[in-house]
Scaffold this motif. Structure first.
Motif, PDB file in Angstrom:
ATOM      1  N   LEU A 218       0.820  -1.670  -0.012  1.00 51.72           N
ATOM      2  CA  LEU A 218      -0.732   0.346  -0.296  1.00 51.72           C
ATOM      3  C   LEU A 218       1.089   1.525  -0.379  1.00 51.72           C
ATOM      4  O   LEU A 218       0.504   2.625  -0.688  1.00 51.72           O
ATOM      5  N   THR A 219       1.610   1.121   1.207  1.00 53.23           N
ATOM      6  CA  THR A 219       2.682   2.300   1.207  1.00 53.23           C
ATOM      7  C   THR A 219       3.596   3.241   0.127  1.00 53.23           C
ATOM      8  O   THR A 219       3.553   3.516  -0.897  1.00 53.23           O
ATOM      9  N   ASP A 220       3.785   1.662  -0.739  1.00 50.90           N
ATOM     10  CA  ASP A 220       5.165   1.960  -2.004  1.00 50.90           C
ATOM     11  C   ASP A 220       4.232   2.365  -2.899  1.00 50.90           C
ATOM     12  O   ASP A 220       4.349   3.815  -4.142  1.00 50.90           O
ATOM     13  N   GLU A 221       2.445   2.534  -3.059  1.00 54.22           N
ATOM     14  CA  GLU A 221       1.643   3.015  -4.287  1.00 54.22           C
ATOM     15  C   GLU A 221       1.515   4.563  -3.793  1.00 54.22           C
ATOM     16  O   GLU A 221       0.771   4.845  -4.496  1.00 54.22           O
ATOM     17  N   LEU A 222       0.870   3.985  -3.075  1.00 58.92           N
ATOM     18  CA  LEU A 222      -0.375   5.468  -1.878  1.00 58.92           C
ATOM     19  C   LEU A 222       0.202   6.613  -0.953  1.00 58.92           C
ATOM     20  O   LEU A 222      -0.075   7.499  -0.813  1.00 58.92           O
TER      21      LEU A 222
END
Ligand SMILES: Cc1cc2nc3c(=O)[nH]c(=O)nc-3n(C[C@H](O)[C@H](O)[C@H](O)COP(=O)(O)OP(=O)(O)OC[C@H]3O[C@@H](n4cnc5c(N)ncnc54)[C@H](O)[C@@H]3O)c2cc1C
Length: 460
Positions: free
Chosen positions: A244-248
């Motif tokens: 999640l954090t890599d993309e958002l």
């Protein structure tokens, strides 16, 4: 000189962007900024993690006060959205609010933020995955400046402003007087002197909440109580949330609990970040941030899980309620308490040994304890339910070793009665940013500053 066209109280994002917009468009405009805290280079929190591990309650908290305001050492997550971060759009319209947030983002890029990444929920698969698991992912674009780049942007903005604006640091404003009849201006009083102005912009943020209440009382400006958000900060290995954090970067997720149908939401997600203390009016709560610089990143990700509480008659002191809960944790833990999720669900306190044996190395030296002695059952049950819900989209969230720090409290200023120009019933007296109760984020606070400056520019 004790007379200005515009006096700004508070040098947080709201105050800074008011000043920026004024002097950029009207170089002859005489502007002064009064700030209770220190100049940027003097802002230093004494907690060094070595000798001093806990908050020692400085007279002026360098985390919350000084040039840059509460945002100076923040993670610099600049959210461009009306879905959260404040209700500015209710006053100025959705499109205008977004346009102003983008305008400020452009200035941040010009003053050192160039090259930082703008993340977006648009077109990602996560919306669907969340929905399938009873979680609602809110739409937003987020620029992650990081604590380090955010600081550089502030340094550059100060370098630009310092010769154009009179800054008074370590100078809290005591009170504001209305001069003569409506529209004749204001006197802003500090301990040493009084300063007059035609227009006054008040942007005192959360740390100025008590002062703001006093000023509204003295000037008969109507207010209404706002909400308080109470919860914990979750810390877990960064890999668990990395998809999640890599993309958002940040995902704002809302979960409606089955037991009470309360909303629990994620807040302020810090991939590879650190958990920190926060001092609001002497009460120690928890927060988090992270650096863009890889050298300063940690192995952990942290985020808050919060539940909002609103009160009405006969009890209206939402902040007082939040303060009492935070005081309880301070009383039991001497500050912030940390507990393993596994200990919480087994009904036992965490102790230093269990924390040390766990997989997650805490990034904040908090006191191992029992959060069930602090948080109301309804709130705690909601948080536990949400941790299990998040475990479905990020397996490992509900691991025994996941750390919960408490308490995290988001105090909101009472909402000040303002018109569509963010002007009070006193002509030329504006209240903006988090101090107005209208905003609760860097982007909304900054946008409110530009908005009011433009209104004033139209009258100069
Ligand atoms: C640790 C931390 C991390 C955060 N991370 C994020 C994030 O990543 N993204 C995000 O959107 N938001 C974040 N926030 C919130 C964000 O910082 C605030 O929403 C924002 O700074 C509000 O701006 P403001 O100008 O309204 O008020 P503030 O930034 O609070 O500034 C108000 C200033 O007024 C001064 N002041 C108060 N009273 C007086 C007085 N009487 N006289 C003179 N000066 C006075 C204060 O000293 C302060 O410097 C974070 C906050 C904290 C504490």
């Amino acid at each position: 000189m004790n007379k200005y066209d515009v006096i700004i109280v508070g040098a947080g994002p709201g105050g800074i962007f008011s000043a920026y917009e004024l002097v950029t468009n009207a170089p002859d405009c005489r502007v002064a900024v009064f700030e209770a805290g220190h100049s940027l280079e003097k802002r230093r929190c004494p907690i060094d993690g070595d000798k001093i591990k806990k908050c020692i309650g400085c007279k002026s908290c360098s985390i919350m006060s000084g040039f840059g305001g509460a945002g100076a050492f923040s993670d610099g997550k600049y959210n461009i959205t009306n879905a959260f971060g404040g209700t500015l759009y209710e006053y100025i319209g959705r499109q205008k609010a977004l346009d102003l947030m983008r305008y400020v983002d452009g200035i941040n890029m010009e003053y050192g933020g160039e090259g930082t990444k703008l993340y977006s929920t648009a077109g990602t698969e996560f919306k669907k995955i969340c929905m399938q698991n009873k979680l609602n992912l809110l739409d937003a674009s987020v620029r992650h400046l990081g604590t380090d780049i955010n600081y550089i942007v502030l340094e550059n903005l100060y370098a630009f402003l310092k010769d154009k604006v009179d800054f008074f640091f370590d100078t809290p404003v005591h009170n504001i007087e209305v001069l003569g009849d409506a529209g004749e201006g204001y006197r802003v009083n500090t301990e040493a002197a009084g300063y007059e102005c035609d227009k006054c912009i008040v942007s005192v943020g959360r740390s100025g909440s008590k002062w703001m209440e006093k000023v509204c009382d003295e000037l008969n400006i109507p207010t209404k109580s706002n909400r308080v958000d109470i919860g914990v900060r979750v810390e877990l290995p960064a890999v668990i949330f990395s998809h999640l954090t890599d993309e958002l970067y940040e995902s704002k997720i809302v979960y409606r609990t089955q037991q009470f149908e309360d909303n629990v939401r994620t807040f302020c997600m810090n991939p590879k970040g650190s958990v920190v203390n926060e001092n609001t009016n002497g009460i120690i709560t928890v927060n988090g941030h992270s650096y863009e610089d890889k050298e300063k990143q940690t192995e952990n990700t942290n985020f808050a899980l919060l539940v909002s509480k609103h009160f009405s008659e006969p009890f209206k002191d939402s902040n007082g309620y939040g303060e009492s809960i935070a005081r309880l944790s301070n009383m039991l833990g001497g500050g912030v308490i940390v507990q393993r999720f596994g200990d919480l669900i087994r009904g036992r306190r965490s102790n230093p040994k269990r924390i040390e044996e766990g997989m997650v190395v805490p990034t904040l030296a908090a006191t191992p304890g029992d959060l069930s002695l602090v948080l109301p059952k309804r709130i705690l049950d909601g948080i536990i339910e949400m941790i299990y819900a998040l475990d479905k989209i990020a397996p490992g969230t509900a691991n025994d070793d996941t750390l919960l720090y408490g308490v995290e409290v988001k105090f909101y200023n009472m909402e000040v009665k303002l018109d569509e120009h963010l002007e009070t019933l006193h002509k030329g007296l504006y209240i903006i940013g988090d101090g107005s109760g209208v905003t609760h984020s860097l982007s909304h606070a900054s946008a409110s500053g530009v908005y009011v400056a433009r209104k004033i520019l139209g009258e100069l």
